[in-house]
Design a protein around this motif. Structure first.
Motif, PDB file in Angstrom:
ATOM      1  N   TYR A 394      -0.137  15.268  -1.502  1.00  0.00           N
ATOM      2  CA  TYR A 394      -0.746  14.074  -0.897  1.00  0.00           C
ATOM      3  C   TYR A 394      -0.355  12.803  -1.654  1.00  0.00           C
ATOM      4  O   TYR A 394      -0.294  11.723  -1.060  1.00  0.00           O
ATOM      5  N   LEU A 395      -0.055  12.907  -2.940  1.00  0.00           N
ATOM      6  CA  LEU A 395       0.431  11.731  -3.660  1.00  0.00           C
ATOM      7  C   LEU A 395       1.785  11.280  -3.119  1.00  0.00           C
ATOM      8  O   LEU A 395       2.055  10.086  -2.994  1.00  0.00           O
ATOM      9  N   LYS A 396       2.623  12.257  -2.788  1.00  0.00           N
ATOM     10  CA  LYS A 396       3.937  11.941  -2.220  1.00  0.00           C
ATOM     11  C   LYS A 396       3.764  11.241  -0.863  1.00  0.00           C
ATOM     12  O   LYS A 396       4.510  10.303  -0.533  1.00  0.00           O
ATOM     13  N   GLU A 397       2.776  11.674  -0.091  1.00  0.00           N
ATOM     14  CA  GLU A 397       2.509  11.029   1.197  1.00  0.00           C
ATOM     15  C   GLU A 397       2.072   9.573   0.998  1.00  0.00           C
ATOM     16  O   GLU A 397       2.478   8.685   1.756  1.00  0.00           O
ATOM     17  N   PHE A 398       1.233   9.348  -0.002  1.00  0.00           N
ATOM     18  CA  PHE A 398       0.799   7.972  -0.285  1.00  0.00           C
ATOM     19  C   PHE A 398       2.008   7.079  -0.585  1.00  0.00           C
ATOM     20  O   PHE A 398       2.107   5.948  -0.105  1.00  0.00           O
ATOM     21  N   GLU A 399       2.950   7.627  -1.358  1.00  0.00           N
ATOM     22  CA  GLU A 399       4.156   6.857  -1.713  1.00  0.00           C
ATOM     23  C   GLU A 399       5.012   6.610  -0.485  1.00  0.00           C
ATOM     24  O   GLU A 399       5.554   5.516  -0.303  1.00  0.00           O
ATOM     25  N   THR A 403       2.786   3.011  -0.886  1.00  0.00           N
ATOM     26  CA  THR A 403       2.085   2.738  -2.146  1.00  0.00           C
ATOM     27  C   THR A 403       3.049   2.919  -3.307  1.00  0.00           C
ATOM     28  O   THR A 403       3.589   4.010  -3.517  1.00  0.00           O
ATOM     29  N   ALA A 404       3.287   1.865  -4.064  1.00  0.00           N
ATOM     30  CA  ALA A 404       4.198   1.925  -5.202  1.00  0.00           C
ATOM     31  C   ALA A 404       3.619   2.809  -6.301  1.00  0.00           C
ATOM     32  O   ALA A 404       2.405   2.939  -6.429  1.00  0.00           O
ATOM     33  N   VAL A 405       4.499   3.383  -7.102  1.00  0.00           N
ATOM     34  CA  VAL A 405       4.069   4.281  -8.177  1.00  0.00           C
ATOM     35  C   VAL A 405       3.157   3.542  -9.157  1.00  0.00           C
ATOM     36  O   VAL A 405       2.129   4.065  -9.590  1.00  0.00           O
ATOM     37  N   ALA A 406       3.530   2.309  -9.509  1.00  0.00           N
ATOM     38  CA  ALA A 406       2.712   1.533 -10.442  1.00  0.00           C
ATOM     39  C   ALA A 406       1.309   1.284  -9.870  1.00  0.00           C
ATOM     40  O   ALA A 406       0.303   1.385 -10.583  1.00  0.00           O
ATOM     41  N   SER A 407       1.243   0.983  -8.583  1.00  0.00           N
ATOM     42  CA  SER A 407      -0.047   0.755  -7.938  1.00  0.00           C
ATOM     43  C   SER A 407      -0.853   2.046  -7.892  1.00  0.00           C
ATOM     44  O   SER A 407      -2.075   2.042  -8.116  1.00  0.00           O
ATOM     45  N   LEU A 408      -0.153   3.135  -7.608  1.00  0.00           N
ATOM     46  CA  LEU A 408      -0.826   4.431  -7.540  1.00  0.00           C
ATOM     47  C   LEU A 408      -1.412   4.804  -8.900  1.00  0.00           C
ATOM     48  O   LEU A 408      -2.500   5.374  -8.990  1.00  0.00           O
ATOM     49  N   GLU A 409      -0.694   4.457  -9.952  1.00  0.00           N
ATOM     50  CA  GLU A 409      -1.182   4.751 -11.297  1.00  0.00           C
ATOM     51  C   GLU A 409      -2.455   3.955 -11.596  1.00  0.00           C
ATOM     52  O   GLU A 409      -3.405   4.483 -12.182  1.00  0.00           O
ATOM     53  N   GLU A 410      -2.489   2.689 -11.173  1.00  0.00           N
ATOM     54  CA  GLU A 410      -3.677   1.860 -11.370  1.00  0.00           C
ATOM     55  C   GLU A 410      -4.846   2.371 -10.538  1.00  0.00           C
ATOM     56  O   GLU A 410      -5.996   2.372 -10.992  1.00  0.00           O
TER      57      GLU A 410
END
Length: 478
Positions: A394-399, A403-410
């Motif tokens: 599901y993280l891959k789907e968000f990307e 959704t940028a990786v940096a944003s996802l990390e935040e």
């Protein structure tokens, strides 16, 4: 006379009734006699009415037979109806009277001290029910106050009135052990006079509204987020006592600590009436430079509660979700901070981070994947997007959806989650890291050191003070 049940319309201005579309004037007794209408107000003075009626009809046998039937089949039932009566002495305490009402009202609605006080205040020509109805309508405009009950409000008024009496006694030089107590149990509430209620009802009303604003700042938006209504009662009473002082930054911070200690320490789940009375005395004194309240010093939170809490309406469960919202948790799809608008429109609720179906396939202990460590506030849309997928999926789907990786990390950091661990589908590493982060977060809110750093064993496994290992496959006691 027996046709009165056929009245279908009336005009009170002219005392005229419409029966079968015929207008009948009943403005005089003679008109009633002529229309064979019997006024219900004469039920218990029938003999006098009967004499006048018979005289009007010149003792017509048919008319006399008719009123004989009325008396036998209708009026006698009124005269012989038995109403049970319980005689109470004037000296009987109000709490005992309230108990009598409750014990004898088994077939009716539940009675409480508010019902008894409503009757008591009516003697002084004051409608407590009408007064409460007005305030209740006002509270409905605040979602977090929509479930405040009449008994909650009058308990808060009692606390403030008791506190005021205590302060006045202290100013007069009373010894500490002789000062009036402060509590909001039945006995104390029933001692509240009408004059005291009228004096403090409006200030307490403002106290509840101020409590709603305060709770909103803690990201507690809805009445369902309040596990212990009595803590809201205590908070409102404290804010009433503080008045404008409650708006200062320092006071607000101290009250926040008291709030979270009460929730995570589950202080108000037992003996709550006495705890409320104690806090009303100790919290304002603490804010004036006195000792830390007993409710804060005794509040504690252990890692076992993170594991064991399942009840969705419990203080820890609801406090956990609210604290994450307060600390800036954002929605995973939109990246929006969970404010009151997002909370209601996006149907924010506590959902699993590692989906249940995925955990079952991996053979993970249900005690671990169903506990608070694996839960976080998410929107209904986000939860649907997660489904039963592995976190990496599901993280891959968000990307892929932008959704940028940096944003996802935040975003993940706002939920006390390390993105890299989640991306590796490593439940055990995730569990250890987030458990530690959550204990630190809760400890910070309570003003206590709940960190797990000091109890790690040599191979890096987290243990609590009772020797429970938090890693690897299951939790076992040494």
């Amino acid at each position: 006379m027996l046709r009165t049940n056929r009245v279908i319309d009336s005009n009170p201005q002219t005392t005229q009734y419409r029966i079968d579309e015929h207008i009948i004037d009943c403005s005089t007794p003679e008109n009633e006699y002529e229309a064979l209408l019997f006024p219900l107000s004469k039920v218990f003075s029938f003999s006098e009415w009967r004499s006048q009626f018979s005289k009007y009809w010149q003792y017509d046998p048919q008319k006399l037979e008719l009123i004989d039937t009325l008396e036998l089949e209708v009026l006698k039932k009124f005269e012989h109806y038995q109403i049970p009566v319980i005689q109470l002495r004037d000296s009987l305490p109000k709490e005992a009277v309230c108990q009598v009402f409750e014990d004898t009202n088994t077939a009716g609605c539940d009675l409480n001290f508010f019902d008894l006080m409503s009757s008591s205040y009516c003697v002084g020509d004051f409608s407590l029910r009408d007064d409460w109805k007005h305030r209740e309508n006002r509270f409905q405009t605040f979602k977090v106050l929509r479930k405040v009950r009449s008994t909650d409000f009058i308990q808060a008024v009692t606390l403030v009135a008791d506190y005021t009496r205590r302060i006045e006694a202290a100013k007069q030089g009373w010894n500490l052990d002789k000062l009036p107590g402060v509590a909001c149990g039945r006995a104390e509430v029933l001692k509240l006079t009408k004059e005291e209620y009228q004096t403090w009802a409006d200030p307490v009303n403002k106290g509840f509204e101020e409590a709603a604003r305060f709770l909103r700042g803690q990201k507690i938006f809805d009445a369902d987020d309040i596990a212990c209504p009595i803590q809201l009662v205590a908070l409102s009473a404290i804010l009433t006592i503080l008045g404008d002082r409650s708006r200062s930054f320092q006071v607000r911070c101290m009250l926040e600590r008291w709030l979270w200690c009460g929730m995570f320490g589950e202080i108000y789940t037992h003996w709550h009436d006495s705890q409320a009375g104690r806090d009303i005395v100790e919290v304002p004194a603490w804010l004036n430079g006195g000792s830390v309240p007993f409710g804060i010093t005794q509040a504690n939170f252990s890692f076992e509660r993170l594991l064991s809490v399942r009840k969705r309406l419990g203080a820890v469960y609801q406090g956990f979700a609210a604290l994450l919202r307060r600390e800036g948790a954002v929605d995973w799809i939109t990246g929006e901070e969970i404010n009151d608008v997002v909370y209601f429109e996006e149907q924010i609720d506590s959902h699993h981070i590692f989906p249940v179906a995925w955990c079952r396939k991996q053979g993970i202990d249900p005690k671990k994947y169903n506990c608070l460590v694996n839960r976080t506030p998410l929107s209904a849309k986000t939860n649907k997007r997660i489904g039963s997928k592995a976190p990496s999926a599901y993280l891959k789907e968000f990307e892929l959806h932008g959704t940028a990786v940096a944003s996802l990390e935040e975003i993940m950091r706002s939920h006390c989650i390390k993105l890299e661990i989640l991306r590796n589908d490593d439940f055990e590493a995730f569990f250890q890291a987030r458990a530690k982060a959550l204990m630190e977060l809760i400890g910070k809110a309570m003003g206590k050191n709940l960190s797990l750093e000091s109890i790690e064993d040599t191979d890096g496994n987290l243990r609590n003070g009772n020797g429970y290992r938090l890693n690897p496959e299951s939790i076992t006691k040494y």
